[in-house]
Structures are given as C-alpha cells and as structure tokens.
Design a protein around this motif. Structure first.
Motif, PDB file in Angstrom:
ATOM      1  N   UNK A   1     -10.156  -3.219  -6.804  1.00  0.00           N
ATOM      2  CA  UNK A   1      -8.739  -2.988  -6.511  1.00  0.00           C
ATOM      3  C   UNK A   1      -8.408  -1.504  -6.508  1.00  0.00           C
ATOM      4  N   UNK A   2      -7.661  -1.075  -5.507  1.00  0.00           N
ATOM      5  CA  UNK A   2      -7.055   0.248  -5.495  1.00  0.00           C
ATOM      6  C   UNK A   2      -5.541   0.047  -5.513  1.00  0.00           C
ATOM      7  N   UNK A   3      -4.880   0.641  -6.468  1.00  0.00           N
ATOM      8  CA  UNK A   3      -3.421   0.559  -6.537  1.00  0.00           C
ATOM      9  C   UNK A   3      -2.838   1.722  -5.746  1.00  0.00           C
ATOM     10  N   UNK A   4      -2.155   1.407  -4.673  1.00  0.00           N
ATOM     11  CA  UNK A   4      -1.644   2.445  -3.774  1.00  0.00           C
ATOM     12  C   UNK A   4      -0.218   2.879  -4.100  1.00  0.00           C
ATOM     13  N   UNK A   5       0.490   2.100  -4.902  1.00  0.00           N
ATOM     14  CA  UNK A   5       1.855   2.455  -5.271  1.00  0.00           C
ATOM     15  C   UNK A   5       2.899   2.029  -4.265  1.00  0.00           C
ATOM     16  N   UNK A   6       2.482   1.848  -3.024  1.00  0.00           N
ATOM     17  CA  UNK A   6       3.367   1.373  -1.959  1.00  0.00           C
ATOM     18  C   UNK A   6       2.584   0.431  -1.059  1.00  0.00           C
ATOM     19  N   UNK A   7       3.303  -0.357  -0.282  1.00  0.00           N
ATOM     20  CA  UNK A   7       2.640  -1.286   0.618  1.00  0.00           C
ATOM     21  C   UNK A   7       1.748  -0.568   1.624  1.00  0.00           C
ATOM     22  N   UNK A   8       0.599  -1.153   1.899  1.00  0.00           N
ATOM     23  CA  UNK A   8      -0.354  -0.584   2.860  1.00  0.00           C
ATOM     24  C   UNK A   8      -0.258  -1.369   4.164  1.00  0.00           C
ATOM     25  N   UNK A   9       0.245  -0.723   5.220  1.00  0.00           N
ATOM     26  CA  UNK A   9       0.433  -1.400   6.501  1.00  0.00           C
ATOM     27  C   UNK A   9      -0.730  -1.201   7.455  1.00  0.00           C
ATOM     28  N   UNK A  10      -1.562  -0.185   7.228  1.00  0.00           N
ATOM     29  CA  UNK A  10      -2.682   0.090   8.122  1.00  0.00           C
ATOM     30  C   UNK A  10      -3.739   0.854   7.353  1.00  0.00           C
ATOM     31  N   UNK A  11      -5.016   0.611   7.692  1.00  0.00           N
ATOM     32  CA  UNK A  11      -6.091   1.357   7.047  1.00  0.00           C
ATOM     33  C   UNK A  11      -7.317   1.362   7.944  1.00  0.00           C
ATOM     34  N   UNK A  12      -8.192   2.317   7.659  1.00  0.00           N
ATOM     35  CA  UNK A  12      -9.507   2.347   8.267  1.00  0.00           C
ATOM     36  C   UNK A  12     -10.419   3.204   7.404  1.00  0.00           C
ATOM     37  N   UNK A  13     -11.704   3.158   7.727  1.00  0.00           N
ATOM     38  CA  UNK A  13     -12.707   3.852   6.935  1.00  0.00           C
ATOM     39  C   UNK A  13     -13.330   4.945   7.785  1.00  0.00           C
ATOM     40  N   UNK A  14     -13.421   6.146   7.219  1.00  0.00           N
ATOM     41  CA  UNK A  14     -14.037   7.276   7.898  1.00  0.00           C
ATOM     42  C   UNK A  14     -14.968   7.947   6.904  1.00  0.00           C
ATOM     43  N   UNK A  15     -16.299   7.862   7.183  1.00  0.00           N
ATOM     44  CA  UNK A  15     -17.305   8.385   6.263  1.00  0.00           C
ATOM     45  C   UNK A  15     -17.092   7.735   4.890  1.00  0.00           C
ATOM     46  N   UNK A  16     -16.880   8.535   3.846  1.00  0.00           N
ATOM     47  CA  UNK A  16     -16.690   7.974   2.506  1.00  0.00           C
ATOM     48  C   UNK A  16     -15.222   7.937   2.104  1.00  0.00           C
ATOM     49  N   UNK A  17     -14.338   7.989   3.101  1.00  0.00           N
ATOM     50  CA  UNK A  17     -12.910   7.994   2.828  1.00  0.00           C
ATOM     51  C   UNK A  17     -12.237   6.739   3.372  1.00  0.00           C
ATOM     52  N   UNK A  18     -11.239   6.318   2.653  1.00  0.00           N
ATOM     53  CA  UNK A  18     -10.380   5.227   3.081  1.00  0.00           C
ATOM     54  C   UNK A  18      -9.036   5.831   3.465  1.00  0.00           C
ATOM     55  N   UNK A  19      -8.641   5.674   4.725  1.00  0.00           N
ATOM     56  CA  UNK A  19      -7.396   6.248   5.226  1.00  0.00           C
ATOM     57  C   UNK A  19      -6.358   5.129   5.306  1.00  0.00           C
ATOM     58  N   UNK A  20      -5.244   5.294   4.604  1.00  0.00           N
ATOM     59  CA  UNK A  20      -4.241   4.235   4.499  1.00  0.00           C
ATOM     60  C   UNK A  20      -2.880   4.714   4.996  1.00  0.00           C
ATOM     61  N   UNK A  21      -2.192   3.849   5.718  1.00  0.00           N
ATOM     62  CA  UNK A  21      -0.808   4.084   6.081  1.00  0.00           C
ATOM     63  C   UNK A  21       0.089   3.440   5.046  1.00  0.00           C
ATOM     64  N   UNK A  22       0.827   4.265   4.311  1.00  0.00           N
ATOM     65  CA  UNK A  22       1.706   3.793   3.238  1.00  0.00           C
ATOM     66  C   UNK A  22       3.132   4.164   3.594  1.00  0.00           C
ATOM     67  N   UNK A  23       3.899   3.185   4.037  1.00  0.00           N
ATOM     68  CA  UNK A  23       5.258   3.448   4.494  1.00  0.00           C
ATOM     69  C   UNK A  23       5.225   4.557   5.549  1.00  0.00           C
ATOM     70  N   UNK A  24       5.861   5.690   5.291  1.00  0.00           N
ATOM     71  CA  UNK A  24       5.907   6.768   6.277  1.00  0.00           C
ATOM     72  C   UNK A  24       4.847   7.841   6.053  1.00  0.00           C
ATOM     73  N   UNK A  25       3.915   7.623   5.156  1.00  0.00           N
ATOM     74  CA  UNK A  25       2.874   8.598   4.855  1.00  0.00           C
ATOM     75  C   UNK A  25       1.502   8.044   5.211  1.00  0.00           C
ATOM     76  N   UNK A  26       0.524   8.951   5.314  1.00  0.00           N
ATOM     77  CA  UNK A  26      -0.880   8.589   5.352  1.00  0.00           C
ATOM     78  C   UNK A  26      -1.529   9.163   4.104  1.00  0.00           C
ATOM     79  N   UNK A  27      -2.280   8.354   3.373  1.00  0.00           N
ATOM     80  CA  UNK A  27      -2.990   8.815   2.180  1.00  0.00           C
ATOM     81  C   UNK A  27      -4.476   8.550   2.369  1.00  0.00           C
TER      82      UNK A  27
END
Length: 328
Positions: free
Chosen positions: A293-319
């Motif tokens: 589990x990863x707790x993102x603090x906000x809902x995750x509407x989109x994600x993908x994996x790039x190398x060893x990173x997980x890119x997440x769309x959280x509301x109006x931000x990307x983390x």
C-alpha cells in the motif's frame, strides 16, 4: 520471490527529494523523454468529477519543469491521452469532450493534420497499437462505441464496434494468438474483447463486476495473456483472455472506486498497480493476490510506471513516488 517472506502493510507516502508534486499549471501529459511515464494518463473520465477546467494540453519531464507552452485546444476539454511514435517521432493522441480525436507532435508541440471525427459523443478512452504494420489508435466513447483510426492516413478504419450499452471508460491493447485485440471496460459493468483485424467481438462479454468498469490493463501470467480490471465498487479482477473467464477471486483492498491500472514486473513476477479514490495506490503480486500500500493522501485518478518511479495524478497535481525493486 519467496512465499514465506512477510508482506509489509504499507510503503512510505513521501516522494523522493527530487520528485515534488507538480502544480496544476505545470502539466498532465508527457514529452518525448517521459512519454512512457504518463502515456495512459487520462485527464477526465466518464462519471468522474471534473479535475481541471482548462482545455490545454501541456508537456513536462520528470524534473517537474514544464517544457514549452501548452498545446491549446480550440474545442472541448481533453478527456484522455496516450503516446506512441509515428514515423519515428513521439506523438500524443487525445480524445475530447466534443467527440474529436487529435494527433500532436510532442517534440514541436503542434497538431498533425485535422481533427478526426466519427464519434457522436465524448471520447473517453484511447490506446494505440499496430495493425498490419501500421500504427492505429483505438478509441471508446460515451455512446458505447469503439472506433479504429489509421494514424498515418489520419482516417477512420471501418465501422464502429458496437456491443456496449453504456459509456466506455477504458481501453487497452494487446495480442491474442498473434492477433491484435482491444479490451474495453464500460459503465454497463462489462468487459469486451475485440479482434481488431476482423472488427468483431470475441466471445461473450466478460461479466462479474457489479459496478461500472473504470480501468483496464493487460499483462501475462504464467505465459498466458490476461486483463486486469478495476471498478467503481473498489474491486480488482483478473481475466484469462483466451477463455474469457475470471481468474480466481476478486482482489480486495481498495475501499472506493478504482480509476486506473498499470502493469509491470517485479522480481520476474507480474505486478499490477492500482489507483483509487480512497487516497491509496496498491501494488499487487498477481500470483499471490496480495498487495502493498502507498498512501497518497488524495484520490489517484491516473498513474503509470516510468523506470523505478510511479507517476500519479492526484486531483490537480502530479506526484512521483519511488517504487520498490522487490515485492518481498
């Protein structure tokens, strides 16, 4: 992977030092250096609350710095985006609220040709594949139809693929017995498999979800092609694409809608990563049916994996989160 290894409950929710969340004005779509990281990112989804009002498309690298000016739309809000290559150049294919599909050269940030029209409703899902040696896009719309597009000729291929009785939320492409196929998930709670060569549905709809199917991704399990789907009720299911049957029991963990799925491999083990409106991301060991589990603090509407990173769309931000190299 050793079955006896303890499975930690959670992963840290902090981002790596160089990976701050991106601000709403910075970006939601990739440039050529990061297209794999966000190529399945969708900026809007049918039956979801709107997450931004702008109809511009922007580019960014994983440094968090926006590259160039936004690609400004002259039509409706962009609903979905994916990336591929055309004549060796990175492109983005987008679907919009006004029913149009557009192709953009990511490197020079310009539209290629005219808008593609054919859907009678908002284009809510897009994926790219190769058909007879030519790059094609597969789109799904709010009216339940699926269309194929020749990206070189910039024209529609054949008639709409029909069968869904409600809006399509997601589409993924893979191969089955050497044939290109698309898998779609919709608000009618079903998943359908389409032969892209014959333009025919394969078998019966895959049913089992008790709510709208929001996310679809494909991978292999024990050498067999499978689909992973997520629904508004929080369930995640695996499907054997050869038989059209569900594999095992639903993967339970999310407590709210599953909006997005990406697949990868960890320690040679097929892995799915799911994002939910319950403000968590789960990393699933598909052989064992367990998750971290990863707790993102906000809902995750989109994600993908790039190398060893997980890119997440959280509301109006990307983390961006660091992901483990091992799921032990």
């Amino acid at each position: 992977m050793h079955a006896a290894t303890a499975w930690p409950d959670t992963l840290p929710s902090s981002t790596p030092p160089a990976a701050r969340p991106l601000t709403p004005t910075e970006s939601h779509t990739p440039d050529s250096t990061a297209e794999a990281a966000v190529r399945r990112t969708r900026t809007h989804r049918q039956a979801r609350p709107a997450r931004r009002s702008t109809s511009a498309v922007q580019t960014q690298a994983l440094t968090g710095k926006q590259l160039g000016q936004p690609l400004v739309e002259n039509s409706g809000a962009v609903y979905t985006v994916t990336c591929t290559r055309l004549d060796g150049q990175p492109i983005a294919v987008t679907g919009a609220w006004d029913g149009t599909v557009k192709i953009r050269d990511v490197a020079i940030r310009r539209h290629i040709g005219h808008a593609l029209t054919g859907h009678g409703n908002c284009v809510s899902a897009v994926a790219c594949t190769v058909l007879d040696g030519h790059p094609v896009a597969v789109t799904g719309a709010g009216d339940g139809t699926v269309l194929l597009w020749d990206l070189n000729a910039r024209r529609k291929l054949g008639q709409p693929l029909t069968g869904h009785t409600a809006a399509i939320n997601s589409v993924a492409c893979t191969e089955l017995d050497g044939q290109p196929i698309a898998i779609t998930g919709a608000n009618d709670n079903s998943i359908r498999i389409w032969n892209l060569t014959t333009h025919q549905q394969l078998g019966q709809p895959m049913t089992g979800h008790e709510a709208a199917v929001y996310a679809v991704a494909c991978t292999e399990l024990d050498g067999q092609p499978i689909a992973i789907t997520g629904a508004i009720d929080g369930s995640v299911r695996m499907w054997d694409l050869t038989t059209g049957q569900q594999l095992g029991q639903p993967l339970i963990g999310h407590t709210q809608a599953v909006y997005t799925i990406a697949c990868t491999t960890s320690d040679s083990c097929p892995t799915a990563v799911t994002g939910s409106s319950d403000a968590t991301v789960r990393i699933w060991d598909l052989k064992r049916g367990k998750s971290r589990l990863i707790r993102t603090g906000r809902g995750c509407q989109a994600l993908d994996i790039y190398a060893s990173y997980l890119v997440c769309g959280l509301d109006n931000d990307i983390a961006v989160f660091a992901i483990p190299t091992s799921l032990q």
